[in-house]
Design an enzyme around this catalytic site. Structure first.
Site, PDB file in Angstrom:
ATOM      1  N   ILE A   1       0.817  -1.205   0.000  1.00  0.00           N
ATOM      2  CA  ILE A   1       0.000   0.000   0.000  1.00  0.00           C
ATOM      3  C   ILE A   1       0.855   1.261   0.000  1.00  0.00           C
ATOM      4  O   ILE A   1       0.390   2.329  -0.407  1.00  0.00           O
ATOM      5  CB  ILE A   1      -0.980   0.022   1.188  1.00  0.00           C
ATOM      6  N   GLU A   2       2.097   1.155   0.444  1.00  0.00           N
ATOM      7  CA  GLU A   2       2.984   2.321   0.424  1.00  0.00           C
ATOM      8  C   GLU A   2       3.418   2.654  -1.002  1.00  0.00           C
ATOM      9  O   GLU A   2       3.379   3.794  -1.431  1.00  0.00           O
ATOM     10  CB  GLU A   2       4.233   2.060   1.280  1.00  0.00           C
TER      11      GLU A   2
END
Length: 566
Positions: free
Chosen positions: A191-192
């Site tokens: 998700i980063e």
């Protein structure tokens, strides 16, 4: 002796699992990190304006499900934040290896176009319960939205990330295990950065683990005009593990630690205070910045999809031509153009294989070698042509055998000023201040001020505290600026007080013949135009006499259209 090891391949090199195990057992060099020095929330925080004002109240838009994991007696939010993370996934598509090794050809025969939809909540909850280890895996509608984003809406990209995880996860797991951290944290880079080591956010966060400049420096990563170790998978993972250990020791709660990793301890601490010192993530949810509100649910969804992708008929995508890489250490300055010309290798490929080099230059010296990653078939060519590679047009790239000033426009992002040896001071924003004024008063670049404080779209608010780095011998001088009037601050740089164009506009009485819009935090002219049917950004610029470089300020009144017009 050349030290050759299987290592990372930019954004998209996939090695088979057996090769990964062999690389691990052959002894990957461990990165020795210096101890964390004086971790200060103001420096390490990814400072962002709070998304909810202090006097707002938390409201629940959905009822708690009896099957909800770990959320008894807590009101659960219901909002769709998929747009934030969908954008990050899009960034993965634009990398060199995606375009050249993962072909999303519509004629390709695949059997993943049939997959389950509209699964009952009980299925997701049961699977999360089965997966849950150290970190609680809560379930609610926000989590469900992200699961559906991964398993239904962005399936092709998830299949690419599944393939990439075969390479990156062993690197993450080895480091997390050494620090005795939950191995579930390996899912955060999904998700980063969508497992893209060159991912760069609009706020300046960089690499697989999306470190901001100040945080990366504080964690011991080298960030200079030529090198950015936030993009190095090994060193950035080591730094992330250290940072997570610090955050968990601070909050003793993994959801709060994960949230603080995204928005900074300062924002989490403020959210806790505004929520009456409650320390449950879901109870402070609406006190957090919008992206952070989606960060934990997206993490839970990533854990889910990486463990249950088969149940959704997702198949890891492997590159069409598996490419092995080796790493050698360079002991002298070397430019990618020299490698391209002598080894017949594309520069874009070099950049993808070596994402930590910011300007196509390896600034190696005899006492400080740097790694160079090449396709395996090019390693022997490099060894055979060693002297010729370094000698190729050397005077052009390194006149008098020195590094030239990095003024090349080839760099795709801003290089901040080094804060080492500088004194840090805090400035409290006053009404009427803007980024340009403040940077001129402290004689720093506007781009540096924005970078240090994660300022996006030049938006700041009265009462906000800004970190500024100034020469140590002038610290007292600059600290006095906090207590000066606007006129005194302008006089300190030889200018009269004057009135900014936006303030001039606000001092004029509003024209009763027009409808107005009050600018809010995060607004752009394009955003405002989208909210008003039949109004274009050009219309707003024309009606308000705005120049191309005009910055909007919170509270500014903009003419939208004459009254009575549709």
């Amino acid at each position: 002796m050349w030290k050759i090891l299987v290592t990372y391949v930019g954004t998209l090199i996939i090695v088979f699992f057996t090769q990964i195990l062999a690389a691990q057992e052959s002894g990957r060099p461990r990165v020795e990190m210096p101890p964390i020095k004086n971790l200060e929330p103001e420096l390490i925080a990814r400072i962002a304006p709070a998304s909810v004002p202090e006097d707002s109240t938390i409201t629940a838009s959905s009822q708690i499900s009896s099957d909800t994991l770990s959320l008894e007696n807590i009101s659960i939010p219901d909002e769709d934040l998929n747009d934030i993370f969908s954008e990050k996934m899009d960034s993965l598509v634009n990398t060199w290896y995606i375009k050249n090794m993962f072909h999303f050809d519509s004629s390709e025969v695949r059997f993943t176009n049939v997959y389950p939809t509209n699964l009952p909540d009980s299925v997701y909850i049961a699977r999360l319960r089965e997966t849950q280890q150290v970190i609680d895996l809560s379930y609610n509608k926000v989590v469900k939205n992200f699961i559906q984003l991964y398993t239904e809406k962005r399936r092709d990209l998830v299949e690419v990330m599944l393939g990439l995880s075969a390479y990156y996860f062993p690197i993450f797991e080895e480091t997390l295990d050494r620090y005795n951290l939950p191995l579930e944290l390996k899912y955060l880079p999904i998700i980063e950065s969508a497992l893209n080591p060159k991912a760069l956010s609009r706020a300046g966060a960089n690499g697989l683990w999306q470190f901001m400049y100040g945080t990366g420096k504080q964690m011991g990563l080298e960030i200079s005009s030529f090198v950015d170790e936030r993009r190095d998978p090994l060193k950035s993972t080591e730094a992330a593990a250290k940072y997570f250990k610090y955050l968990y020791d601070t909050y003793e709660d993994w959801f709060l630690a994960i949230a603080a990793y995204n928005c900074g301890p300062g924002n989490v601490n403020r959210a806790i205070r505004r929520a009456g010192n409650k320390r449950n993530y879901w109870e402070i949810y609406y006190r957090l910045p919008r992206e952070t509100r989606g960060y934990v649910p997206a993490f839970v969804a990533a854990v889910y999809v990486m463990n249950y992708y088969k149940e959704h008929n997702l198949q890891p995508r492997m590159p069409e031509m598996p490419l092995k890489t080796d790493t050698v250490f360079i002991h002298d300055f070397l430019h990618f153009n020299q490698l391209e010309a002598t080894l017949n290798i594309e520069k874009e490929q070099l950049r993808s294989l070596n994402p930590m080099y910011r300007r196509d230059v390896i600034p190696a010296k005899s006492g400080k070698p740097y790694p160079l990653t090449l396709p395996t078939q090019k390693i022997m060519d490099f060894i055979d042509l060693d002297t010729a590679v370094f000698a190729y047009e050397r005077e052009k790239y390194f006149p008098d055998n020195t590094l030239v000033s990095p003024s090349s426009p080839s760099s795709n992002y801003f290089t901040p000023a080094d804060v080492e040896g500088k004194a840090k001071i805090l400035y409290t924003v006053k009404t009427g201040d803007n980024v340009g004024f403040i940077s001129s008063w402290f004689r720093v670049r506007t781009s540096d001020l924005k970078y240090w404080n994660n300022i996006h779209r030049n938006l700041i608010r009265a009462g906000q505290k800004l970190v500024i780095y100034v020469p140590k011998d002038q610290k007292e001088k600059y600290e006095k600026i906090n207590s000066m009037t606007f006129s005194q601050k302008q006089a300190s740089i030889g200018k009269s007080a004057g009135v900014s164009s936006s303030n001039k506009q606000q001092s004029k009485p509003l024209d009763p013949n027009y409808e107005y819009y009050t600018v809010k935090n995060g607004d752009t002219i394009w955003d405002i135009a989208k909210r008003h049917n039949g109004i274009s950004p050009d219309d707003i610029v024309r009606l308000n006499n705005l120049g191309n470089g005009t910055n909007l300020t919170i509270g500014q009144k903009l003419k939208i259209k004459p009254k009575g017009n549709i």
